[in-house]
Structures are given as structure tokens and as C-alpha cells.
Write an enzyme that holds these catalytic residues in place. Structure first.
Site, PDB file in Angstrom:
ATOM      1  CB  THR A 155     -17.990  -8.561  -4.803  1.00 44.15           C
ATOM      2  OG1 THR A 155     -18.596  -8.827  -3.192  1.00 44.15           O
ATOM      3  CG2 THR A 155     -18.909  -7.543  -5.577  1.00 44.15           C
ATOM      4  CB  THR A 166     -15.557  -2.268  -6.608  1.00 45.77           C
ATOM      5  OG1 THR A 166     -14.738  -3.588  -6.534  1.00 45.77           O
ATOM      6  CG2 THR A 166     -17.032  -2.351  -7.441  1.00 45.77           C
TER       7      THR A 166
END
Lengths: 400, 400
Positions: free
Chosen positions: A184, A147
Site C-alpha cells: 500500500t 494513512t
């Protein structure tokens, strides 16, 4: 790959990647696993866990995996019934594509919270990914799960189990919302060893405590954290192992921990805005887990992290962070080293303390902080990064 | 002031300020209290508490105070035997100056950790401060206790106890290392009411939970946090109160809480680098303290705080923070409002959610986040600020 590649490969599993959402980068990964592959997993402890996490937890009960689908555009967290349905559709699509049961498909997602994911687009892309799957596509797979990561993260090890050499490969992504339990953070680890699911789970839990659960970037814990360890059993035949404590697994355990620490360190080095890599070693704590919590209190302290960003040998902030950890520590026995140099002991700065060598250490890229809290024998090491203007810039703007 | 000013004043206690360390600002405060003054205190929960905190805790056992000495250049934390001796010297000096016992002197310090403070300089300055002490010097006192604060913090209230109107004055300092229990936060509150020490302590504990223990700037907890409440008993004669639950104390309790919240809000508004003031209201939690911990998990999340700095209506990060709080929350009942606008309910974004009014609210200076976690009746409000480049700039450079 099922029915097509039973041949021995040094890269267990087959992976491929595709782009759905972002122009200029791929964001969908499919890993195809041989029949008979066992699986273990650890997940976020968030009570707001994402739909894919719920799905994977249920899937682990059978302990078999044939495919892993990872989407890095949308976390499918806090998406209610639509999110649950998107997961089911994706699993069905992958099962149809690979030729397995939906319960043998594992799914992970990361990205924006609260928007239902484009399940139909994902399902439509799967057959193409399956055709393109190859044992050589690890780089593409590591890239597909990124990401805000600035580099793809992978590691590989080999280990002998009773004389037979097996391979362990792993890929991971960071790089914000990283805190134990687990941030995450997605990681997928594959081995061609043959290990029953229950044993695999113990190996994963143990290595996870000393790797992904010992890093922190910002203390924030994601709704989507997932680490999956899959064992295809398609490597060289080795002695059967039926318990985690089997001495034949000693090298495998060590290499698995080493590989997971390697990936964990890569995540920290790529922490959002990170300029420095910080190793915090805590000794003298009441237990290993108390030591880890003290290390994380130091590693999560904004004041410690900004001092490191400013290359300031401000060890007083380390004292503060130990004090707020909630764990037992003896103020009047506390010992602190920075860059290997003794700074404080017995609850006070060292008489005649010379800051020069410590100040010089603070200017390097790899910072070492050692603390002995003087109450017991618990030890742990925690890794973190500094807190910089870069973190603010990334997180005050992200979400497009 | 002892022997000199028994007269009624609307500003109970006498304060004065002097400069020792920093050019251009004062950093020593002396408050002189009338004979018979009772005292209560709450302190940091850090196990690395400073020498002055140890001293005050011991002093509270007698519950009487005649002087408060505050030094804002040096925290006298983690200073070992020298720090303890510096506190003893300071208390003796103040006792000699004011004409009381050393145990009636309360001491607070804030500033750099780990350097023994200049006790002799402090003691030498006390007689001059005592001569200059005046009931009108509150501004100077509030200024003297500042560190990185950009404005002096004070508040005043009046309350009736059984028909007699008493005064409550308070001053406080922030502004980093602010987290409950209680942060580098010093506050000194004075009233001319006559309240026994044990009752005073209960009033202080209760108001503290809903004020200073409900704010956070950066989640870091200082070694020096101190809130002292002194009651001189020199106001208008009022009905004797002997327990905290006395209905005659109802207004006093409310006004004390209001004053302490006022000071707490000033600290948050002046949080290091703060550009926005954030009110987080949590309802539906298992208990009031669970609600407070959820609120603090939101208020301490770097990702929530950077989103606010970036004026991004990123409510997904609020979901993440609730999830990591460790408290019970029902994902599938979670409700979120921002700026009074319903954003999500029943575990998903509102159908047809229009971000425009929420985005407009994010551009204002005062941000309101409301969360209902759907498991019980616990409610609490927490206040925080955003996390900005300013925080990094202040803390990567501070320590001169």
C-alpha cells in the site's frame, strides 16, 4: 496549472489538499499538470487490483496526464460496479474542473477495502482544490495522502539533461501492507523535463526495481499500489530524448533512482511499528532478481525481524531465511556479515567468533546484514524494518 | 526393543528421554525399534538443511530403522564439518547401544542454529536411555522433543488392514518457524503394521500434504523439519500390502492422515503466541495445490493474522492476501464466508451485509474463513493461528 501557470517553476505541477473523511487531517489531493504532460506508471501485481488501478492502467495507453486525484480514506478496492462508477465519476469531475479529457485524469486511492467511496463528496471538493492549487503546496499534498504514516514523505533532486537543469519532485505514503509489487504504497513523482511516455515508462520501471520493489515492511501486497511519474516538459528547453538508453539521460536516471530510493527508505523508516532500519545486501546469487528474492526472504522473515527488534545477533535465522527463499544458495559457501563484521563463512560460524561488536551493532538504529550465497554474481539490496509490538498494536486495532 | 521385547505392544516402538542441556526439562529422546522396521521420511525443502536432515535422507535409501535419536537443544544446522561429524558420532553411538548399523539410526535435532552440538554428551547418555526404554514412555518422549512448545503433542489411532487391527502412534513438536515444507517441526510416527518402505513413503507423502504441509504459524521454514514414519511389522499378522493404492490400506491411509492432522492442529494451537485457531478453506482454485498456496497466502499474511488477533472482521485483508498469492483468482467472482456467514460475493460486499454475527464469531477461539476464488475446482484446507504480542515477546527474546 492549465491556462493559468505556464511559467517556469522549480516545483513542476501544482498540488492541493482537502479534508473529507477524517477530522483533523486532510485526505484528498489534487495535482494539476500542464498541458502536454507525459505520464508513466507502475502498479500492484495483485490480481485483486482496485478500481483506480484498473482505470490508471487503461489511461497509460495514451500516456498523457493533466490531473491526479488521490483519496486516502478509502481504497475503492473490491467494490464491484459501484467502485468502477465512483472512479468514472471522479475522473469526469476532475476533467470538468481542470479542463481536460477524463482519460487524462489519474486516480489513486488507499484506505479500507470493500466500501464504495464517497465519489460525490470527492467531486464536490475538486473545484475548491483547483482554485487553491499552488506550486508551493507539496507539504500539504504529501500530508493529504497519508494513512497510518507518522510523517509526510517527500524528496527532490535536480539533474542535467544535455546541459539544462531539470527538477524531479516526489511524494509518497506507506506504511503497512508494504511489500514489493508494491504494497500500500502510493508515490507521485513530477519532473519538468520533456520525456516521451514510452521512454518515461522504461526509466520508471528500472528505478522502481531498485527502490519501491526492493522494500518490504510486512510482506503484504496491497490492492492499490501506484507509482506515477509525470513529466510536464515545462522546464528549461533541453536536447530531445527519444530512448531510455540515451547518454543524455544518464544523470536523470541516476537522480530518479536516488529520489525513489529516498522515498522508499522513508516508507521503511515509517513502517508500522518500526524501530530499526535494516539494509540487507545479497551477493553471489544466480542473478540480480534471485539476489532480490533472497533479500526479501530475509526481510520478510518474522523470526529475523523479531530478532532485530530484540537486538539479538541471531544470524542463524538469516541462514534459515536464505534456505527458505527457494533460490539457489550454497550452504557450504554461505558468508554472513552483520554490521560489517564477518560472522560466518564456508557454511559455519567463524572460528573464534566474537559476538561483542555484533551485539553492539544490533543496539544501533540502522542495521546492516550482508550475505554472500556463493553461487554466482547476482547482487541486490533490500530494505526493511523490524517487527515489533507496535506493528501488532497498530494492526490489531486499525479500521475505524 | 531389540532382543528384549518382541512382544506385542499397543505402543509400537520404545522410547525414553533424558536431559542434557536445560535444567528442568529433558531434551534427548531415543526411540528403539524392532528388527525389520521399515521407515519413510519427509524433510525440509530448505537449501540450508541441517546435518541430521542430510543424514536421514541418505539413510532412507535402505528404508530400515532401528533407532531414532532426537535432540531438542541444538539444531546442528549450519555447523559445517563439525556438525557432520557430530551426526556420525551420534549414529555410531546409537548403533553400538542398540546393536544395529549406523545407517539404521535416524537423527533429528532442533534448537539454536550454528553451534556444533555436544555429540559426546549425547553418546554418553544413550546407554542409560536404552536401559530405560519402555513402551509406556510416550509422554516423556513427547516432552523431550519440545522447544518453545507449551504442551507435549501426541496422538494415536487404530486401523484395520485386511481384518487385523494395527496401531499408529505419533508425537510432534512445534511451535515457531512453522510453515509448510515444513517448519521447525519434528514428528515421529510409529505403527506396528508391516508395510514396505516404498509404500510407506507414498502414504507419508500423501498424508503430509494435507497435514504438516497445510499448516503455518509464521511462514518461516526451518532447516531441520523432519517427519519420520516407522513401521515395525510386529502387530497382528495382516494381508501383505505391496502398493499404496491397495484397497486394504484405505482405512490405514485415512487414519494416518487423521493422526497427522491431529498433530498438525496441536502444533498450530500451540503456535508461538497463538490465541486463536484458524481454519482456512479455499475452493474454486485452479488445482488443489493452487488452493493450498492461496490458503497459505491468507494464513501467512501478517495483516490477516493481526486482524484476527484484534477480533476484527476485516475481510478486506483476506481479499488482499488472495490477490498477492500469485495464483489465479477471479476478482469479480470472489466469495468470502467468515464463521459460515456470507460476507462478499461477485467481487463486492454482500448488499445489506450485517457485520454483527461475523463480529461475534471473531470473538470465539476457533475462526473459520472460507474463500471461493471462482476459477476452477481445486480445494484445500490450511490451518494457522493469529499473530499476537505473545509472538513478538517470545521471538524478540528467545536464544539463551
Amino acid at each position: 496549472m492549465a491556462g493559468r501557470s505556464q511559467a517556469r517553476s522549480h516545483l513542476p505541477g501544482h498540488t492541493t489538499a482537502s479534508g473529507i473523511r477524517y477530522k483533523g487531517r486532510t485526505d484528498l489531493m489534487l495535482a494539476v499538470l500542464d498541458p502536454g504532460t507525459t505520464v508513466a506508471g507502475v502498479f500492484t501485481r495483485s490480481c485483486m487490483a482496485s478500481a483506480p488501478v484498473d482505470w490508471c492502467r487503461a489511461g497509460l495507453k495514451k500516456g498523457r496526464a493533466r490531473a491526479i486525484v488521490v483519496n486516502s480514506g478509502n481504497s475503492n478496492a473490491f467494490t464491484g460496479r459501484k467502485g468502477k462508477e465512483a472512479v468514472r465519476q471522479t475522473a469526469q469531475g476532475a476533467a470538468d474542473t481542470v479542463g481536460c479529457k477524463p482519460g487524462e485524469v489519474f486516480i489513486a486511492s488507499t484506505g479500507v477495502i470493500g466500501e464504495p467511496p464517497p465519489a460525490e463528496k470527492i467531486v464536490a471538493a475538486l473545484p475548491g482544490l483547483h482554485r487553491a492549487a499552488s506550486p508551493a503546496a507539496w507539504d500539504a499534498a504529501a500530508t493529504a495522502i497519508m494513512t497510518t504514516d507518522t510523517f509526510a514523505k517527500g524528496a527532490t533532486r535536480t539533474a542535467k539533461i544535455g546541459g539544462a537543469r531539470v527538477v524531479i519532485n516526489g511524494i509518497a505514503k506507506g506504511s503497512g501492507m508494504i511489500a514489493p509489487d508494491m504494497a500500500t504504497m502510493l508515490a507521485f513523482i513530477f519532473t519538468d523535463a520533456a520525456i516521451p511516455p514510452r521512454v518515461l515508462q522504461v526509466l520508471l520501471n528500472d528505478a522502481n526495481a531498485r527502490s519501491f520493489n526492493s522494500i518490504t515492511v510486512d510482506g503484504d501486497t496491497s490492492t492499490s499500489d501506484t507509482v506515477i511519474l509525470a513529466a510536464t516538459g515545462k522546464g528549461p528547453k533541453h536536447k530531445k530524448v527519444s530512448r531510455a538508453g540515451d547518454p543524455h539521460l544518464r544523470e536523470f536516471r541516476a537522480k530518479l533512482e536516488s529520489l525513489m530510493q529516498d522515498l522508499a527508505h522513508q516508507i521503511v523508516r515509517d513502517g508500522e511499528g518500526a524501530q530499526k532500519f535494516v539494509t540487507i545486501t545479497v551477493a553471489g546469487a544466480a542473478s540480480e532478481s534471485a539476489a532480490r528474492r533472497i533479500g526479501l526472504a530475509i526481510g520478510n522473515s518474522p523470526l529475523v525481524k523479531t530478532a532485530i527488534a530484540g537486538e539479538d545477533a541471531n544470524w542463524g535465522r538469516v541462514v534459515m531465511a536464505v534456505g527458505k527463499s527457494g533460490e539457489k544458495a550454497n550452504r557450504d559457501k554461505l558468508k554472513i556479515k552483520i554490521g560489517g563484521v564477518l560472522v560466518a563463512k564456508n557454511g559455519a560460524v567463524l572460528p573464534g567468533y566474537d559476538e561483542a561488536p555484533v551485539a553492539a551493532h544490533m543496539k544501533t538504529r540502522d542495521i546492516a546484514i550482508e550475505v554472500d550465497v556463493g553461487v554466482g554474481k547476482g547482487r541486490a539490496t533490500v530494505w526493511t524494518c523490524d517487527l515489533t509490538h507496535g506493528y501488532i498494536a497498530i494492526n490489531a486495532d486499525y479500521r475505524s
